[in-house]
Write an enzyme that holds these catalytic residues in place. Sequence first.
Site, PDB file in Angstrom:
ATOM      1  N   LYS A 166      -2.686   6.577   1.483  1.00 11.91           N
ATOM      2  CA  LYS A 166      -2.559   6.973   2.882  1.00 11.91           C
ATOM      3  C   LYS A 166      -1.613   8.170   3.000  1.00 11.91           C
ATOM      4  CE  LYS A 166      -2.828   4.503   7.251  1.00 11.91           C
ATOM      5  NZ  LYS A 166      -4.196   4.918   7.594  1.00 11.91           N
TER       6      LYS A 166
ATOM      7  N   GLU B  45     -16.149   6.565   4.278  1.00 12.95           N
ATOM      8  CA  GLU B  45     -15.486   5.945   5.434  1.00 12.95           C
ATOM      9  C   GLU B  45     -15.524   6.889   6.613  1.00 12.95           C
ATOM     10  OE1 GLU B  45     -11.407   5.790   3.447  1.00 12.95           O
ATOM     11  OE2 GLU B  45     -10.871   6.406   5.473  1.00 12.95           O
TER      12      GLU B  45
ATOM     13  N   ARG C  72       0.834  -1.205   0.000  1.00 17.68           N
ATOM     14  CA  ARG C  72       0.000   0.000   0.000  1.00 17.68           C
ATOM     15  C   ARG C  72       0.868   1.254   0.000  1.00 17.68           C
ATOM     16  NH1 ARG C  72      -4.592   0.468   4.493  1.00 17.68           N
ATOM     17  NH2 ARG C  72      -2.809   0.907   5.824  1.00 17.68           N
TER      18      ARG C  72
HETATM   19  C1  COI Z   1      -4.558   3.163  11.371  1.00 18.15           C
HETATM   20  O1  COI Z   1      -5.608   2.590  11.620  1.00 18.15           O
HETATM   21  O2  COI Z   1      -3.474   2.599  11.473  1.00 18.15           O
HETATM   22  C2  COI Z   1      -4.554   4.537  10.894  1.00 18.15           C
HETATM   23  O3  COI Z   1      -3.697   4.875  10.183  1.00 18.15           O
HETATM   24  C3  COI Z   1      -5.546   5.509  11.378  1.00 18.15           C
HETATM   25  C4  COI Z   1      -4.902   6.593  12.155  1.00 18.15           C
HETATM   26  C5  COI Z   1      -5.727   7.820  12.075  1.00 18.15           C
HETATM   27  C6  COI Z   1      -4.660   6.194  13.572  1.00 18.15           C
END
Ligand code: COI
Length: 411
Positions: A257, A293, A155
């Site tokens: 991300k 989401e 990813r």
């Molecule tokens: C995760 O779930 O690892 C994320 O990246 C969300 C983050 C906002 C804590």
Amino acid sequence: MERAAILPSVNQNYLLCPSRAFSTRLHSSTRNLSPPSFASIKHSSSSVSSNGGISLTRCNAVSSNSSSTLVTELADIDWDTVGFGLKPADYMYVMKCNIDGEFSKGELQRFGNIEISPSAGVLNYGQGLFEGLKAYRKKDGNNILLFRPEENAKRMRNGAERMCMPAPTVEQFVEAVTETVLANKRWVPPPGKGSLYVRPLLMGTGAVLGLAPAPEYTFIIYVSPVGNYFKEGVAPINLIVENEFHRATPGGTGGVKTIGNYAAVLKAQSIAKAKGYSDVLYLDCIYKRYLEEVSSCNIFIVKDNVISTPEIKGTILPGITRKSMIDVARTQGFQVEERNVTVDELLEADEVFCTGTAVVVSPVGSVTYKGKRVSYGEGTFGTVSKQLYTVLTSLQMGLIEDNMKWTVNLS
Ligand code: COI
């Protein structure tokens, strides 16, 4: 316990032989954790233990394996009150990439601040990505399980392509995660007390002024022990459906991300939290009708035992827990649909739940949309989500056999 007291002794020598895939021998030989050299990665189907390598001053030995020489030592913190906040561990991993797009050999460094040019691409133009994955301590106290680290690596590579950044190979990524987790092994919570959250970052650290990709990149991994993400713990959360702000647009970066996606949701999230909601559920920005989401996790609904979740189409994050949950549900005999899910269906669902690495699986107790509040369940997991939660987390923690071959065992 003073952190200085746990400096690794000379002659660190890690041997980790994952049960599924990765076996990496890492050598490092100074007090300051000089750059380790990666001697090999080989595929293996058996698990071989070692002494884990780092000699630590015993601070709170709460778990040991008396049948072997292995001794698991834990950091001296109150493991019952760990939430989702940063508890700095001992080491971070740093790897740089030059202008030719090649990553140098990474190294472990003491966790601490980094120096960066004010003109760095990440600071000026948001050229940055992050990942999140977890390591769990198995019941024996010594073995640590990583959950699907290659998925995070892939990813990050997809995201890097979108953001015009070079990225570590899958092999480099997994080695780096492995090494970081082992170096910080004493911060992996005892079984049942949470997990070690692993946060890889990739950012443009080279200086730019005009808008362009940065000329240099840095890959960093830091870790922190964590417990539940939401203050509700595993109790149901209360969501508000956001009608004004949007998280992503078609053609944008909502499906990767990148750090900016998370800054973009802070406003709506702050407003929601001030009103007492746990988080925000976003709708698509064109029709304002289809679920996307939650700020930090994916959403699922259950109706008449059929599970539905918004399909991946560029505006939602392809969650690794989401994908795993879909597979777990199908192996448990459920019908799972990835498709457009309307807000009306949400309001009529039997159960609603969220998935994410940080969140794991969180039941949704209520949803508020245009002032109308709809509640689900009776203050706990619904039947379907409870079943799926149990299977997924048992797998992640090594409590059941990993027929999916998702976990990597570090010993
Ligand atoms: C995760 O779930 O690892 C994320 O990246 C969300 C983050 C906002 C804590």
